[in-house]
Design an enzyme around this catalytic site. Structure first.
Site, PDB file in Angstrom:
ATOM      1  N   ASP A  93       5.921  -2.894  -8.572  1.00 27.46           N
ATOM      2  CA  ASP A  93       6.436  -1.932  -7.583  1.00 27.46           C
ATOM      3  C   ASP A  93       6.399  -0.519  -8.176  1.00 27.46           C
ATOM      4  O   ASP A  93       6.869  -0.310  -9.300  1.00 27.46           O
ATOM      5  CB  ASP A  93       7.888  -2.351  -7.267  1.00 27.46           C
ATOM      6  CG  ASP A  93       8.473  -1.628  -6.084  1.00 27.46           C
ATOM      7  OD1 ASP A  93       7.706  -1.195  -5.203  1.00 27.46           O
ATOM      8  OD2 ASP A  93       9.719  -1.514  -6.027  1.00 27.46           O
ATOM      9  N   HIS A 220       8.183   0.780   2.632  1.00 30.90           N
ATOM     10  CA  HIS A 220       9.178   0.810   1.554  1.00 30.90           C
ATOM     11  C   HIS A 220      10.524   1.226   2.146  1.00 30.90           C
ATOM     12  O   HIS A 220      10.621   1.606   3.318  1.00 30.90           O
ATOM     13  CB  HIS A 220       8.752   1.825   0.481  1.00 30.90           C
ATOM     14  CG  HIS A 220       7.696   1.302  -0.435  1.00 30.90           C
ATOM     15  ND1 HIS A 220       7.900   1.146  -1.773  1.00 30.90           N
ATOM     16  CD2 HIS A 220       6.435   0.869  -0.191  1.00 30.90           C
ATOM     17  CE1 HIS A 220       6.809   0.653  -2.329  1.00 30.90           C
ATOM     18  NE2 HIS A 220       5.892   0.477  -1.384  1.00 30.90           N
ATOM     19  N   SER A 223      15.588  -1.703   3.347  1.00 36.97           N
ATOM     20  CA  SER A 223      16.843  -2.466   3.373  1.00 36.97           C
ATOM     21  C   SER A 223      17.639  -2.085   4.612  1.00 36.97           C
ATOM     22  O   SER A 223      17.594  -0.933   5.068  1.00 36.97           O
ATOM     23  CB  SER A 223      17.672  -2.163   2.126  1.00 36.97           C
ATOM     24  OG  SER A 223      17.225  -2.943   1.041  1.00 36.97           O
TER      25      SER A 223
HETATM   26  P1  13P Z   1      15.345  -0.251  -0.417  1.00 37.20           P
HETATM   27  O1  13P Z   1      16.018   0.737  -1.308  1.00 37.20           O
HETATM   28  O2  13P Z   1      15.517   0.127   1.026  1.00 37.20           O
HETATM   29  O3  13P Z   1      15.751  -1.648  -0.660  1.00 37.20           O
HETATM   30  O4  13P Z   1      13.759  -0.156  -0.695  1.00 37.20           O
HETATM   31  C1  13P Z   1      13.194  -0.855  -1.767  1.00 37.20           C
HETATM   32  C2  13P Z   1      11.791  -0.463  -2.036  1.00 37.20           C
HETATM   33  O5  13P Z   1      11.125   0.199  -1.280  1.00 37.20           O
HETATM   34  C3  13P Z   1      11.219  -0.937  -3.301  1.00 37.20           C
HETATM   35  O6  13P Z   1       9.943  -0.430  -3.534  1.00 37.20           O
HETATM   36  O1  G3H Z   2      11.695   1.912  -5.130  1.00 31.85           O
HETATM   37  C1  G3H Z   2      12.506   1.614  -5.979  1.00 31.85           C
HETATM   38  C2  G3H Z   2      12.973   0.211  -6.108  1.00 31.85           C
HETATM   39  O2  G3H Z   2      14.101  -0.007  -5.308  1.00 31.85           O
HETATM   40  C3  G3H Z   2      13.168  -0.146  -7.541  1.00 31.85           C
HETATM   41  O3  G3H Z   2      14.347   0.387  -8.056  1.00 31.85           O
HETATM   42  O4  G3H Z   2      13.547   1.407 -10.175  1.00 31.85           O
HETATM   43  O5  G3H Z   2      15.960   0.975  -9.820  1.00 31.85           O
HETATM   44  O6  G3H Z   2      14.374  -0.918 -10.187  1.00 31.85           O
HETATM   45  P1  G3H Z   2      14.561   0.478  -9.660  1.00 31.85           P
HETATM   46 ZN    ZN Z   3       9.675   1.573  -2.798  1.00 32.53          ZN
END
Ligand code: 13P
Ligand code: G3H
Ligand code: ZN
Length: 325
Positions: A93, A220, A223
């Site tokens: 990611d 993305h 949530s």
């Molecule tokens: P949220 O913060 O909405 O869960 O998005 C996660 C995300 O896009 C990870 O790449």
């Molecule tokens: O886009 C970001 C994701 O939610 C990952 O978050 O870098 O804190 O693991 P993180």
């Molecule tokens: Zn993201």
């Protein structure tokens, strides 16, 4: 079984979206696999496939460096053995070019995201194209990003820039990327919208029309930041004021417009936070780490089942298995 996101998107396109869930620890991995197989450890019917779903497990750069990336990889390998029925992609990611190459060379990831969306258009194309070349040589697929979401993302706090549909078409043609993350009004984290803001379906529709037929789009920052989980956190001593997310009723309309992958990280963190706060509040004499861990795994599995139902991926696992055999 680890597959590429491409294989999953081929089945999902236009009908449903695949949940892409971030993981950081053992409890999330176990809850995620159980949830995607519809196994919540209650007395479920082994022949009931209505809840089982294909999914994407995603690892951020932050997760890779939380302890050591190899712990996450070995937990996923073990989960693949413990849950042999599962079909999923392993995805990086928000990768940088360097981290993408590390994942491509590791031979473990089936998909990487190169996120050069903060760069100028031409530079984003240049970087993405290089990563696509290295990834495709090893049959690994690439998600890229065009536009800017806003909110906190890894170490970047950005401002919003919706994806331009014409640029999206040119970007895909010039880079050869396999899927594209688009900015259509979502943002990362637990504080997404104020007032009446929502998703820009008009922009999404234009993007779908501009890009090649059946080209998979990614959302993305998706949530839903459920009110009941936020309330549970606040009732147990948390301070999440004005948290809000994407309405779950928008997932399927987005899927109909070509969104095949919907990223969920924050919701999993909210479930974790609520369960642990409640346990500490309700059982203050207990200092064992396993009781809250057990409750979390169960709650997270149930949450994933719910999420897959609203994404439309619930009940699709056997169809995917047949199609990719
Ligand atoms: P949220 O913060 O909405 O869960 O998005 C996660 C995300 O896009 C990870 O790449
Ligand atoms: O886009 C970001 C994701 O939610 C990952 O978050 O870098 O804190 O693991 P993180
Ligand atoms: Zn993201």
């Amino acid at each position: 079984m680890i597959v590429t996101t491409k294989e999953l998107f081929k089945q999902a396109y236009g009908n449903y979206a695949i949940g892409a869930y971030n993981i950081n620890n053992l409890e999330q991995v176990v809850g995620l696999f159980r949830g995607n197989l519809g196994k919540t450890q209650k007395n479920e019917d082994p022949n009931d496939n209505s809840k089982s779903a294909p999914f994407i497990i995603q690892i951020s750069r932050g997760a890779r460096s939380y302890s050591d990336k190899r712990f996450l990889e070995s937990m996923i390998r073990t989960a693949d053995e413990v849950f042999p029925e599962a079909i999923f992609a392993v995805h990086l990611d928000h990768g940088t070019e360097e981290v993408c190459y590390d994942c491509i060379d590791s031979g473990f990831y089936s998909s990487v995201m190169i996120d050069a969306s903060h760069e100028e258009f031409a530079k984003n194309i240049e970087i993405t194209k290089r990563v696509v070349g290295r990834a495709h040589a090893k049959n690994i697929v690439v998600e890229a990003e065009l536009g800017q979401l806003g909110g906190v993302e890894e170490d970047i706090v950005g401002s919003v820039k919706l994806t331009d549909p014409d640029q999206a078409a040119e970007f895909i043609e010039k880079t050869g990327c396999d899927s594209l993350a688009v900015a259509i009004g979502t943002s990362h984290g637990a504080f997404k919208f104020s007032g009446t803001q929502g998703l820009h379906f008009d922009v999404l529709e234009k993007i779908q029309q501009a890009v090649p037929k059946d080209f998979p789009l990614v959302m993305h920052g998706s949530s839903s930041v459920p009110k009941d989980w936020v309330e549970r956190i606040n009732n147990a001593g948390g301070e999440l004021k004005d948290a809000s997310g994407v309405s779950e009723s928008q997932y399927l309309p987005a899927a109909k417009l070509g969104v095949c992958k919907i990223n969920i990280d924050t919701d999993g963190r909210l479930v974790w936070c609520a369960i642990h706060r409640e346990r500490f509040r309700d059982d203050p004499a207990n200092f064992d780490l396993r009781p809250p861990g057990k409750v979390f795994m169960q709650a997270y599995a149930e949450y994933i089942i719910h999420k897959n139902a609203v994404l439309g991926s619930a009940g699709q696992l056997e169809a995917v298995r047949k199609a990719i055999k």
